[in-house]
Scaffold this motif. Structure first.
Motif, PDB file in Angstrom:
ATOM      1  N   UNK A 176       0.858  -1.277  -0.169  1.00  0.00           N
ATOM      2  CA  UNK A 176       0.005   0.068   0.155  1.00  0.00           C
ATOM      3  C   UNK A 176       0.963   1.245  -0.042  1.00  0.00           C
ATOM      4  N   UNK A 177       0.244   2.450   0.025  1.00  0.00           N
ATOM      5  CA  UNK A 177       0.943   3.627  -0.350  1.00  0.00           C
ATOM      6  C   UNK A 177       1.717   3.940   0.810  1.00  0.00           C
ATOM      7  N   UNK A 178       1.512   3.606   1.941  1.00  0.00           N
ATOM      8  CA  UNK A 178       2.520   3.844   3.169  1.00  0.00           C
ATOM      9  C   UNK A 178       3.762   3.376   3.147  1.00  0.00           C
ATOM     10  N   UNK A 179       4.000   2.033   2.676  1.00  0.00           N
ATOM     11  CA  UNK A 179       5.279   1.742   2.498  1.00  0.00           C
ATOM     12  C   UNK A 179       6.194   2.527   2.006  1.00  0.00           C
ATOM     13  N   UNK A 180       5.762   3.146   0.899  1.00  0.00           N
ATOM     14  CA  UNK A 180       6.892   4.250   0.384  1.00  0.00           C
ATOM     15  C   UNK A 180       7.406   5.331   1.556  1.00  0.00           C
ATOM     16  N   UNK A 238      -2.197   2.110   7.420  1.00  0.00           N
ATOM     17  CA  UNK A 238      -1.004   2.653   7.835  1.00  0.00           C
ATOM     18  C   UNK A 238      -0.350   1.968   9.167  1.00  0.00           C
ATOM     19  N   UNK A 239      -1.312   1.570   9.935  1.00  0.00           N
ATOM     20  CA  UNK A 239      -0.860   0.673  11.052  1.00  0.00           C
ATOM     21  C   UNK A 239      -0.265  -0.482  10.785  1.00  0.00           C
ATOM     22  N   UNK A 255       4.876  12.941   0.759  1.00  0.00           N
ATOM     23  CA  UNK A 255       5.025  13.523  -0.303  1.00  0.00           C
ATOM     24  C   UNK A 255       6.379  13.375  -1.184  1.00  0.00           C
ATOM     25  N   UNK A 256       7.333  13.262  -0.493  1.00  0.00           N
ATOM     26  CA  UNK A 256       8.550  12.809  -1.334  1.00  0.00           C
ATOM     27  C   UNK A 256       8.237  11.421  -1.941  1.00  0.00           C
ATOM     28  N   UNK A 257       7.548  10.300  -1.346  1.00  0.00           N
ATOM     29  CA  UNK A 257       7.380   9.042  -1.792  1.00  0.00           C
ATOM     30  C   UNK A 257       6.456   9.451  -3.095  1.00  0.00           C
ATOM     31  N   UNK A 287      -3.674   2.497  -4.273  1.00  0.00           N
ATOM     32  CA  UNK A 287      -2.785   2.869  -2.906  1.00  0.00           C
ATOM     33  C   UNK A 287      -2.945   1.802  -2.161  1.00  0.00           C
ATOM     34  N   UNK A 288      -3.722   0.707  -2.601  1.00  0.00           N
ATOM     35  CA  UNK A 288      -3.625  -0.521  -1.463  1.00  0.00           C
ATOM     36  C   UNK A 288      -5.242  -0.542  -0.839  1.00  0.00           C
TER      37      UNK A 288
END
Ligand code: PLP
Length: 348
Positions: free
Chosen positions: A57-61, A88-89, A172-174, A321-322
């Motif tokens: 999902x998107x949080x991994x980045x 995210x958790x 944002x960087x991701x 995004x997962x």
């Protein structure tokens, strides 16, 4: 900003920021032949559901930057507060295990006798899960601070992930980097539109990268929560992140294309259009979306195509995004919806 950056110049600025590598990058960019034909556009799905870390999902980045920050300040325990159903958790619990730091998850929700979806994964991953029944997500903050103080009293060096400098900037960087991947994968073709489920953070990165490179791509965010003002937050985060990258670039809220229109009654409450979009992507392209974020974002994209807001013939990238573990937590809503759809199509 005077002149535009080249993709490789932007990439090297992003690479100058410390990170821990977790994600399988680049994620695939999948062409969708059937939906493209039926919608009259060229549709690609950026498979950020395949980033890795316990279903991805998107949080991994963004965890790559956020965990680097936690390590750089010498944390020996992590504290994170989010919704009990949070993707995210789950990804944070996996990342914490990979760097060998214990994680306390303070989750907003009600205790469950038979946990499902992300919460079940958090428990399997061994996070110290503490469920609190508080009225809003903002009510978690004093609990996070109190938890950290208690840990300090015991001689620990806790790091509250929600308060990290990289919390929003990392996201944002991701997604600035994700845009670079998309451009590389499209071999010089530039998307007319990029759609993403976002309350602002991921969208901020896409926006800043697009502006830094001088692209004309519309970056459209579809919000899944009322917790943030997506226009203000995407603009602020994009400008802060540009500053971190040493770019003389500002984004104002009126440059942010985002909408709350497909959210329905609230965060985590499935909408018929969102559920219908899940079935469509599954049955036409074999791609599983989720009922909380990406199903609603896809509903927004499909509606924009139908209304002509996305011009026929456009090249469109939908960022997945997962969030699929939520499919299992929403089994009842999905099953009921499929039965209703089936009886409607039988005309009964
Ligand atoms: C699957 C999924 N999509 C989108 C988002 C929103 O991301 P952003 O932080 O960019 O608002 C989240 C946030 O939790 C998510 O889990």
């Amino acid at each position: 900003m005077n002149g535009f950056l080249t993709p490789s110049a932007l990439r090297s600025r992003i690479y100058s920021i410390p990170r821990v590598r977790f994600a399988f990058l680049p994620t695939p960019l999948q062409y969708c032949p059937t939906l493209s034909r039926e919608l009259g556009i060229s549709l690609w799905v950026k498979r950020d559901d395949l980033t890795g870390l316990a279903f991805g999902g998107n949080k991994t980045r963004n965890l790559e930057f956020r965990m680097a920050e936690a390590l750089s300040v010498g944390a020996d325990v992590l504290v994170f507060g989010v919704e009990a159903s949070s993707n995210s958790a789950r990804q944070t619990a996996a990342a914490a295990n990979m760097i060998g730091l214990p994680l306390i998850l303070i989750l907003r929700g009600k205790p469950e006798s038979s946990p499902q979806g992300n919460l079940l994964c958090d428990l399997i991953l061994g996070a110290d899960v503490r469920i609190v029944d508080v009225p809003t997500i903002h009510s978690l903050d004093p609990i996070l601070k109190e938890t950290a103080k208690e840990l300090q009293r015991k001689g620990h060096r806790p790091f509250i992930l929600n308060h990290g400098k990289m919390f929003a900037t990392g996201a944002a960087l991701a997604y600035a980097e994700c845009l670079l991947e998309i451009l590389e994968q499209m071999d010089g073709r530039v998307p007319d539109y990029i759609y993403i489920s976002s309350g602002g953070k991921g969208q901020a990165g896409l926006l800043l990268a697009s502006k830094a490179l001088g692209l004309q791509t519309h970056i459209v965010g579809i919000a899944a929560t009322f917790n943030e003002d997506p226009w203000e937050s995407a603009a602020r985060i994009a400008s802060e992140t540009a500053n971190l990258l040493g770019l003389d670039l500002m984004i104002s809220p009126n440059e942010v294309e985002n909408t709350l229109e497909y959210l329905g009654p609230g965060y985590g409450i499935p909408t018929p259009e969102g559920l219908r979009s899940i079935l469509l992507f599954a049955r036409k392209e074999g791609i599983l979306l989720d009922p909380v974020y990406t199903g609603k974002a896809a509903a927004g994209l499909l509606d924009h195509v139908r209304k002509g807001k996305v011009a026929p013939g456009s090249t469109v990238v939908f960022i997945h995004t997962g969030g699929q573990p939520a499919l299992f937590a929403y089994s009842n809503s999905l099953t009921r919806f499929m039965q209703e759809e089936a009886s409607l199509s039988r005309g009964s």
